[in-house]
Design an enzyme around this catalytic site. Structure first.
Site, PDB file in Angstrom:
ATOM      1  N   HIS A  36     -48.610  41.809  -3.347  1.00 29.93           N
ATOM      2  CA  HIS A  36     -47.738  41.141  -4.301  1.00 29.93           C
ATOM      3  C   HIS A  36     -47.217  42.155  -5.316  1.00 29.93           C
ATOM      4  CE1 HIS A  36     -50.579  38.071  -2.725  1.00 29.93           C
ATOM      5  NE2 HIS A  36     -49.448  37.390  -2.581  1.00 29.93           N
TER       6      HIS A  36
ATOM      7  N   SER B 213     -47.136  33.415  -0.236  1.00 27.91           N
ATOM      8  CA  SER B 213     -47.291  33.777  -1.646  1.00 27.91           C
ATOM      9  C   SER B 213     -46.226  34.767  -2.112  1.00 27.91           C
ATOM     10  CB  SER B 213     -48.683  34.368  -1.885  1.00 27.91           C
ATOM     11  OG  SER B 213     -48.942  35.454  -1.000  1.00 27.91           O
TER      12      SER B 213
ATOM     13  N   ASP C 123     -54.741  44.504  -5.265  1.00 30.39           N
ATOM     14  CA  ASP C 123     -53.653  43.721  -4.667  1.00 30.39           C
ATOM     15  C   ASP C 123     -52.469  44.665  -4.477  1.00 30.39           C
ATOM     16  OD1 ASP C 123     -51.597  42.076  -3.931  1.00 30.39           O
ATOM     17  OD2 ASP C 123     -51.783  40.680  -5.614  1.00 30.39           O
TER      18      ASP C 123
END
Length: 444
Positions: A420, A170, A417
Site C-alpha cells: 500500500h 485494498s 507494508d
C-alpha cells in the site's frame, strides 16, 4: 483637425492635397483592425478555458494542457494542445501519462495526515512517525507533456449529481481514500453508510455537488470465498460468476474504478463452469498459475458490465487501475522491508516479469471490453500506473504501518507494508491521471 487646405499650407507649398489626411485615416483603420483582432483572440482563449473546465487560478507551475480527443492508435494516450509557439498555435502532442520520470518539486501535498479524516491508519505515515519527508516532494513528469496537479473543483464539477464507485481490493480502497482526501480540501465528504468487516463497504455523500462515492470490497471482482483461519487457508474463486456485491448495483454507477490483482498471487482453487480448473500453490492439485485466471476474471467482470448496462440510458465510464508492483526487499511474510527513500532513476528499474505480465493482461482485457460495447454509453479505459508505481519504492508505509514502531528502541526488524501507499504520497498521482482521463472522456 484642420481642413485639406490647411494641410496643404503646412506642407511648405507642395501640391499633394489630402496626403496627411489619408495617412491619418489609414492609421485609424489599422488601429481598429488590430484592436478587433486582439479582442477576438481574448474571447477564443477564454472559451478554451471555459469549455475544458480549466481553473482560472492554476496552482500548478507548468502549462495547463487543453485536452482533446484520444489518439486513434492507443486508448491509453491523450492528445493535449499546448500553447507553445503562441496561444493561437494549433500544434498538438500525444501524451502517454504512463511513461515518464519522477522529478523533484517544492510543492507541498494538497492535504496531510491531520487535515484528512478518511486515511486508513496504516497508511498515515507522517502521523505514525515516519521521519523523512522527501518522498512527499516528487512529481510525475510524463515524457511528452506535463501532468497538472489535481484540481478538486474540476473533479467536483465534472462529477456533479453522479455516483462514483470503487471496486476491488485494498489498493482500490487506498486509491479511493487518496481521492477523498484530495476532494476534502474544498468539499467535505459525509459518511452515509458503513458495513462489512473492517468497514469494507462504505458510501460518502458530497452535498456541495450531490455526489455519491462508494467503495465495494471485491478482491477478485468475481465470486470468491476468501481464506480464513477458521475455514481454509486458500481462496476459492468462481471465474465465470461475477461478484454480485458490486454488480448488483451497476445500474446506479456513473463512474467505476476497478483494481484487482494482488490477491491472485495467493494460494487458491479456481472453478470455471462448475468444474475445478486448477490451483495455485496448493498440493495435490494441478498448478495453473494466476495469469490466465486473472484474465478470465476480468473478462467475466467486464462482460457483466456490458450485459447489464445495455438497457440503461445514462453513460458509464469504467477505469481499470493496472497492476501496481510491491517493493519488498525479501519475502513479504518473512519481514521483508522497503527501506529506500528516493524514487528509482530512469533506467534504474525495468518493468518485467509478473509485474509486466499482469499489466499487459489488464490492458488487453480493457481493449477487448471496449470492442464489446461500441454504442458509446459504456467506455472502458486502462488507468496505466504500473511503471510509474514501480519507480517509487520509497512511497510505502514500510514499518510505519504501526505507530512509532521504534519508539522503544527495538533493534529487530518489524513487519513492513510495501504494497500500500502512504497518504499523501505517490498514489495521489493515480488520481491526477484519472482526472485527466475523465476530462478527456467529457471532451469526446
Amino acid at each position: 483637425m484642420g481642413s485639406s487646405s490647411d494641410l496643404y499650407n503646412l506642407s511648405n507649398g507642395r501640391k499633394k492635397k489630402f496626403t496627411w489626411s489619408y495617412l491619418l485615416c489609414a492609421l485609424i483603420v489599422a488601429l481598429v483592425i488590430i484592436s478587433h483582432f486582439y479582442y477576438n483572440q481574448s474571447i477564443n482563449i477564454n472559451s478554451l478555458y471555459n469549455s475544458n473546465s480549466v481553473s482560472q487560478i492554476d496552482p500548478y507551475p507548468y502549462p495547463y494542457p487543453f485536452v482533446d480527443a484520444p489518439s486513434q492508435d492507443s486508448d491509453q494516450k491523450i492528445i493535449v494542445t499546448f500553447p507553445a509557439g503562441g496561444l493561437d498555435s494549433n500544434k498538438t502532442t500525444t501524451c502517454d501519462y504512463s511513461k515518464g520520470e519522477w522529478v523533484p518539486t517544492n510543492l507541498e501535498p494538497l492535504y496531510n495526515g491531520t487535515t484528512c479524516g478518511t486515511i486508513k491508519q496504516g497508511q498515515n505515515c507522517v502521523v505514525f512517525g515516519r521521519p523523512d519527508r522527501e518522498y512527499l516532494h516528487w512529481k510525475w513528469k510524463p515524457q511528452e507533456c506535463d501532468l497538472p496537479r489535481f484540481d478538486p473543483n474540476t473533479f467536483l464539477n465534472l462529477m456533479k449529481d453522479k455516483h462514483v464507485a470503487f471496486v476491488g481490493d485494498s489498493l482500490a480502497r487506498n486509491q479511493l481514500e487518496s481521492l477523498l482526501c484530495l476532494i476534502a480540501t474544498v468539499s467535505k465528504p459525509n459518511l452515509t453508510f458503513s458495513g462489512g468487516d473492517d468497514n469494507r463497504f462504505r458510501k460518502w455523500h458530497l452535498p456541495s455537488h450531490n455526489i455519491n462515492v462508494s467503495i465495494y470490497w471485491s478482491p477478485f471482482l468475481v465470486k470468491g470465498i476468501e481464506h480464513s483461519p477458521d475455514r481454509q487457508n486458500f481462496n476459492t474463486l468462481y471465474l465465470d460468476k461475477v461478484d454480485e456485491r458490486w454488480a448488483g448495483d451497476l445500474s446506479s454507477f456513473d463512474m467505476l474504478v476497478m483494481a484487482s490483482g494482488q490477491w491472485y498471487l495467493l494460494s487458491a482453487v479456481f472453478h470455471y463452469e462448475d468444474q475445478v480448473l486448477g490451483c495455485h500453490i496448493l498440493d495435490n492439485c494441478t498448478e495453473i498459475g494466476f495469469y490466465d485466471v486473472y484474465g478470465k476474471a476480468l473478462k467475466t467482470a467486464f462482460q457483466a458490465i456490458v450485459q447489464r448496462r445495455r438497457s440503461i440510458e445514462h453513460s458509464l465510464d469504467v477505469f481499470l487501475t493496472t497492476f501496481p508492483p510491491a517493493h519488498f526487499e525479501g519475502d513479504w511474510d518473512k519481514l521483508g522491508s522497503c527501506s529506500k527513500t528516493k524514487p528509482y532513476k530512469a533506467g534504474e528499474e525495468v518493468l518485467q516479469g509478473a509485474n509486466a505480465e499482469m499489466r499487459r493482461i489488464g490492458v488487453d482485457k480493457v481493449d477487448e471490453a471496449q470492442q464489446m460495447f461500441k454504442e458509446g454509453r459504456v467506455r472502458f479505459k486502462a488507468l496505466d500506473v504500473t511503471e510509474l508505481s514501480l519507480l517509487r519504492p520509497d512511497g510505502h508505509p514500510g514499518p510505519y504501518m504501526i505507530p512509532f514502531p521504534f519508539k522503544n528502541g527495538v533493534s529487530d526488524r518489524v513487519q513492513n507494508d510495501c504494497v500500500h501507499w502512504c497518504l499523501p504520497g505517490p498514489i495521489d498521482t493515480w488520481n491526477e491521471i484519472l482526472l485527466q482521463m475523465i476530462k478527456n472522456n467529457r471532451a469526446t
